[in-house]
Design a protein around this motif. Sequence first.
Motif, mmCIF file in Angstrom:
data_model
loop_
_atom_site.group_PDB
_atom_site.id
_atom_site.type_symbol
_atom_site.label_atom_id
_atom_site.label_comp_id
_atom_site.label_asym_id
_atom_site.label_seq_id
_atom_site.Cartn_x
_atom_site.Cartn_y
_atom_site.Cartn_z
ATOM 1 N N CYS A 49 -9.956 3.293 -8.398
ATOM 2 C CA CYS A 49 -10.980 4.260 -7.945
ATOM 3 C C CYS A 49 -10.619 5.688 -7.784
ATOM 4 O O CYS A 49 -11.401 6.416 -8.324
ATOM 5 N N ILE A 50 -9.436 5.814 -6.859
ATOM 6 C CA ILE A 50 -8.960 7.165 -6.855
ATOM 7 C C ILE A 50 -8.794 7.825 -8.152
ATOM 8 O O ILE A 50 -9.286 9.129 -8.401
ATOM 9 N N ASN A 51 -8.108 6.967 -8.995
ATOM 10 C CA ASN A 51 -7.963 7.616 -10.220
ATOM 11 C C ASN A 51 -9.048 8.015 -11.155
ATOM 12 O O ASN A 51 -9.300 9.035 -11.926
ATOM 13 N N ALA A 52 -9.996 7.057 -11.052
ATOM 14 C CA ALA A 52 -11.610 7.346 -11.695
ATOM 15 C C ALA A 52 -12.201 8.501 -11.158
ATOM 16 O O ALA A 52 -12.855 9.270 -12.057
ATOM 17 N N ALA A 53 -12.209 8.699 -10.031
ATOM 18 C CA ALA A 53 -12.488 9.935 -9.534
ATOM 19 C C ALA A 53 -12.055 10.986 -9.936
ATOM 20 O O ALA A 53 -12.693 12.299 -10.138
ATOM 21 N N LYS A 54 -10.650 11.172 -9.795
ATOM 22 C CA LYS A 54 -9.908 12.204 -10.258
ATOM 23 C C LYS A 54 -10.189 12.656 -11.762
ATOM 24 O O LYS A 54 -10.232 13.729 -12.104
ATOM 25 N N LYS A 55 -10.225 11.702 -12.532
ATOM 26 C CA LYS A 55 -10.703 11.841 -13.950
ATOM 27 C C LYS A 55 -12.068 12.629 -14.120
ATOM 28 O O LYS A 55 -12.022 13.369 -15.127
ATOM 29 N N ASN A 65 -6.125 -5.459 -3.612
ATOM 30 C CA ASN A 65 -7.369 -4.473 -3.136
ATOM 31 C C ASN A 65 -6.502 -3.048 -3.234
ATOM 32 O O ASN A 65 -7.193 -2.295 -3.581
ATOM 33 N N VAL A 66 -5.124 -3.014 -2.915
ATOM 34 C CA VAL A 66 -4.799 -1.650 -3.351
ATOM 35 C C VAL A 66 -4.746 -1.110 -4.906
ATOM 36 O O VAL A 66 -4.976 -0.115 -4.934
ATOM 37 N N ASP A 67 -4.555 -2.204 -5.630
ATOM 38 C CA ASP A 67 -4.724 -1.910 -7.099
ATOM 39 C C ASP A 67 -6.154 -1.443 -7.458
ATOM 40 O O ASP A 67 -6.344 -0.476 -8.041
ATOM 41 N N ILE A 68 -6.939 -2.153 -6.810
ATOM 42 C CA ILE A 68 -8.411 -1.645 -6.991
ATOM 43 C C ILE A 68 -8.783 -0.420 -6.325
ATOM 44 O O ILE A 68 -9.357 0.521 -7.020
ATOM 45 N N LEU A 69 -8.361 -0.012 -5.305
ATOM 46 C CA LEU A 69 -8.520 1.363 -4.677
ATOM 47 C C LEU A 69 -7.694 2.425 -5.640
ATOM 48 O O LEU A 69 -8.359 3.411 -5.748
ATOM 49 N N ASN A 80 -6.576 11.508 -0.881
ATOM 50 C CA ASN A 80 -6.079 10.729 -2.148
ATOM 51 C C ASN A 80 -4.863 9.725 -1.926
ATOM 52 O O ASN A 80 -4.339 9.004 -2.880
ATOM 53 N N VAL A 81 -4.694 9.367 -0.644
ATOM 54 C CA VAL A 81 -3.629 8.454 -0.262
ATOM 55 C C VAL A 81 -4.277 7.652 1.001
ATOM 56 O O VAL A 81 -5.082 7.917 1.573
ATOM 57 N N ILE A 82 -3.543 6.421 1.075
ATOM 58 C CA ILE A 82 -3.848 5.641 2.161
ATOM 59 C C ILE A 82 -3.127 5.837 3.313
ATOM 60 O O ILE A 82 -2.201 6.117 3.381
ATOM 61 N N ASN A 83 -4.138 6.120 4.441
ATOM 62 C CA ASN A 83 -3.644 6.611 5.455
ATOM 63 C C ASN A 83 -3.263 5.310 6.566
ATOM 64 O O ASN A 83 -2.059 5.373 7.218
ATOM 65 N N THR A 84 -3.959 4.328 6.534
ATOM 66 C CA THR A 84 -3.606 3.103 7.301
ATOM 67 C C THR A 84 -4.012 1.955 6.587
ATOM 68 O O THR A 84 -5.166 1.863 6.117
ATOM 69 N N THR A 85 -3.523 0.999 6.796
ATOM 70 C CA THR A 85 -4.108 -0.692 6.308
ATOM 71 C C THR A 85 -4.542 -1.180 7.711
ATOM 72 O O THR A 85 -3.610 -1.134 8.725
ATOM 73 N N ALA A 136 0.731 -1.118 -0.107
ATOM 74 C CA ALA A 136 0.102 0.136 0.074
ATOM 75 C C ALA A 136 0.935 1.415 -0.152
ATOM 76 O O ALA A 136 0.428 2.336 -0.436
ATOM 77 N N SER A 137 2.045 0.972 0.418
ATOM 78 C CA SER A 137 2.949 2.337 0.642
ATOM 79 C C SER A 137 3.033 3.118 -0.588
ATOM 80 O O SER A 137 3.698 4.117 -0.833
ATOM 81 N N LYS A 138 2.980 2.402 -1.894
ATOM 82 C CA LYS A 138 3.089 3.066 -3.303
ATOM 83 C C LYS A 138 2.018 4.338 -3.472
ATOM 84 O O LYS A 138 2.400 5.116 -4.220
ATOM 85 N N ILE A 139 0.863 3.951 -2.686
ATOM 86 C CA ILE A 139 -0.117 5.135 -2.850
ATOM 87 C C ILE A 139 -0.080 5.541 -1.373
ATOM 88 O O ILE A 139 -1.433 6.043 -0.862
ATOM 89 N N GLY A 140 0.571 5.176 -0.412
ATOM 90 C CA GLY A 140 0.349 5.436 0.945
ATOM 91 C C GLY A 140 1.041 6.872 1.431
ATOM 92 O O GLY A 140 1.615 7.448 0.951
ATOM 93 N N GLU A 141 0.365 7.245 2.545
ATOM 94 C CA GLU A 141 0.612 8.474 3.248
ATOM 95 C C GLU A 141 1.938 8.303 3.814
ATOM 96 O O GLU A 141 2.209 7.204 4.634
ATOM 97 N N LYS A 142 2.794 9.182 3.900
ATOM 98 C CA LYS A 142 4.089 9.085 4.718
ATOM 99 C C LYS A 142 3.932 9.862 5.920
ATOM 100 O O LYS A 142 4.230 10.848 6.165
#
Lengths: 472, 464
Positions: free
Chosen positions: B150-156, B143-147, B59-64, A90-96
């Motif tokens: 989604c983020i890119n689709a909304a940005k478009k 699931n990271v790729d799916i998300l 637009n970024v993953i905060n936590t898994t 996830a870090s590839k699109i994750g917050e740092k």
Amino acid sequence: MDIDLDLAEFVIDYAKKIGASYADARLESTAANGFVLKNGIPQISGFDRAKGIGVRVVIKGTLGFASTNDLSKESVKRVVEKAAKLTGYASKIGEKVKFSDVEAHVANYKVKQKIKLADLEPKDKLKVLFDAEKAMKSTKAKVPGRFFSLGDFYTEKYFVNSEGSKILSSIPRTDFWYFITIEHGARTAQRYWQYGDSGGFETIYKHNFPKLLKEEVLGTKKNLEKGVKPPKENVDVVIGPQITGIMVHESVGHPYEADRVLGREAAQAGESFLTLNMLGTRIGSGAVNIVDDPTLPGSFGYYLYDDEGVKAKERWLIKKGVIGDLLHNRETAAIVGHKSNAAARATGYDREPIVRMANTVFKPGSYKEEELIEGVTNGVFIKNFMEWNIDDKRLNAKYTGAEAYMIRNGRLAEPVLKPTIEISTPKLWDSVDAAGKNIEYHSGTCGKAEPMQAIPVWFGGPSLRIKNIKLK
Amino acid sequence: MTKARTKRRSTSPARKSETREEAPFIAEYLIRKLKRGGADDVIVNATTEEATQLKFSNNVINTTKTWHNDKIDVFVSIEKKLVATSIKELTGKAADDVVNKMFKFVKAALPTKEYKGVAEGPYKYKNIPDTYDKAIENLDGTNVDILNACINAAKKNKAKRLAGVLETSVTNSYLLTSNNVEVEEKGTKAYFSIRAFVDKYASGHQVCNSRVLKKFKPETSAEKAAIIAKQAVNPKHGEPGNYDVIFSPLPFSNFLASFGEATSIFNVESKLSCLANKIGKRVASSKVNLVDDGSLPNGFGTSLSDDEGVPTQRNILVDKGVLKTYLHNTSTAKKHKTTTTANAGLVSPSPFNLVLEKGNFNKEEMIKQVKRGLIVTNVWYTRFQNYESGDFSTIPRDGMFLIENGKVKGAVKELRISDNLLRIMQNVAAVGKDQEATFGWEVEIPTVTPPVLVKDVRVTKSSN
């Protein structure tokens, strides 16, 4: 604590071994009991024992959380490995993520119980509910819906992080909740309220629920019987401590959560009308002084160290009408260049700690409640409320009164039926011209996050006088 | 994937392994010990859940988040004394501790005189399609790729900021009762919630859910959320008054969930329902046909059985506006001289999947019918002033649009709906034809509904 504490240290070491630049762990064990009485009939009684571990790791700069209630080393390793792998990907699109610097603490604290929760039999606890039921009947009022619940919880928690903190805590809590329906003719009213504290079972006995419920029923009945419509013109309104409490929680505590301000809870809990550049500006009259303090003894939201190991203290949210501190965890504090003020809380080992209130309180003023009322020529006194809500930026709120009275020439007069305040947050705090000294602390279970984290809090304050507002 | 277990095990849980494989052994052990101690009815439900969540904002993953949870729910009745517990360890020692404590608890408890027992099996369970998908169980990082997609689709679609969660889970459950019920079930779930912002006051929110990956469409939700946000820019302050309102599926499912809860007999008895004494009476417009279906294929709340092991079924709640039934478990049904609707809840019967039958209108046709109205795409913080009367208020959030003379006139903000649930249901004037499945923070019961036009909705705003 009936969990091997070494497991927490083992997890931290293991997390570092597999690449975590930071790790913390919370081992928790909660023993709970619950009882319900519906219309005089006991429902299912219950007990519960939850224990498990929650672990946070920072992998390639991104935060991952893992939890399991299988406390074998193999299971814990497996879950942490899974979390590390997912977080790395996830870090590839994750917050740092960055954490604000804090001191490491080694501590052990517990809340004392005068009457230990574990020493009472279930029938002793059920008696509290039956006494409430009896009080209802003694009023001779029509109360066709009577729903009471009683819960007690004993949570032991061990927090460890890779920066040297080791904190063990033991906090017992009690929780009484009622929901009653009162009828008079064609009119009905419903009221529910909660009493929550930290401590032993003495906290239940101190409230005298039969007396509180009797007053509640008789006051509401009178309101249904003789209540008139609220005045149409703008009036001065005196509100009781229950309403002050919900107002400081909804209109101050929530918008001051820094994760909302920064957009981190945008999807569900929402954002805030507050922006960082509003800090230090005026939001209310000089009579408005509001704090949030986790260290209040006996409080429902009590803790001395938060779930990131930061030492708790009183936080000034509004001082003489001016916006003070936001509520921060280590992450939000680092983003804005502050230090964490210990607002990170999780409802259990299986939830991520996020920014939460603890005990949010309007500081008492110098007036007696009667003096606040004496200062009103034409107005309404609203003692408590039924319905309320507020938008997700915390800008527009609604509070509908339950027990309320007209004020004429400084004296309470006839009851008023369902007076409703629909008001914006800045207008509300700007209109407060005086605060009483009759402080009360009330309790709630505050909801936030996804999955939901319903966390114990106190909210409170004294009676307040609000000048020249419209009621509906 | 679901199957009924046919062969009973008879070993004690003292077998060494303490994994979820042991759940059936522990369940049977608990029942045997509790029955020997004098229990009349025992229900044991052992579950193991593995779940993940990606939480994102800005637009970024905060936590898994990664969870593993084992749980055994145990219910016992002895001479109408009812005790329930939930233990989180699938071990023999935990089972013995529970048995001892339950007997201690029962000794001190008081009887629930209205209790009439639990369901008597055995039952046959039909396979319900689309409740398990190996592809969800084995997502493993994709699931990271799916998300990301989604983020890119909304940005478009011009969204600037995005926040939400993407969750997946797999649950194994095993229900065994002292009354000849045994059912094993494995299910998967995928859930997505996304809120798109163009600016602080222009946002759109969508959710979607599915039990199988091929029917899970989070990218579509992301695009829709962004489109609402884009349309919601520059909102004007709305005016209070009465409006005809087109509710999108998300806000209308909030009302349906409250209505569905009100059909539970427990809530009716507790004064938590506006539907008391209304069986056979009109409670909604004749355009309203509402069912609860615990056996709905791909239903987010679908299960093989209720909490007593009775096979789930399709119950008609409202037929052409008329209330047909309350929701019951075995005990409440006996008390009220009817049959269970297979909605246990041992304390409170509850809906599984509420489904509002679709109508004939598309959104444009509904808009054309409206002279002065609103489109509400989401609501937040619904609170009842009086559950018995149905009086409540709720706050529209995200895109809200003014309609004048059949045309959308732009976005509005800062209004509140202060009305009554029965009145809302009775004022349904048109039902759309495009159903959506919703679930989430403000919709605690999985619900499938099209958009709905409601006439004459009371709207207020802050007057201070």
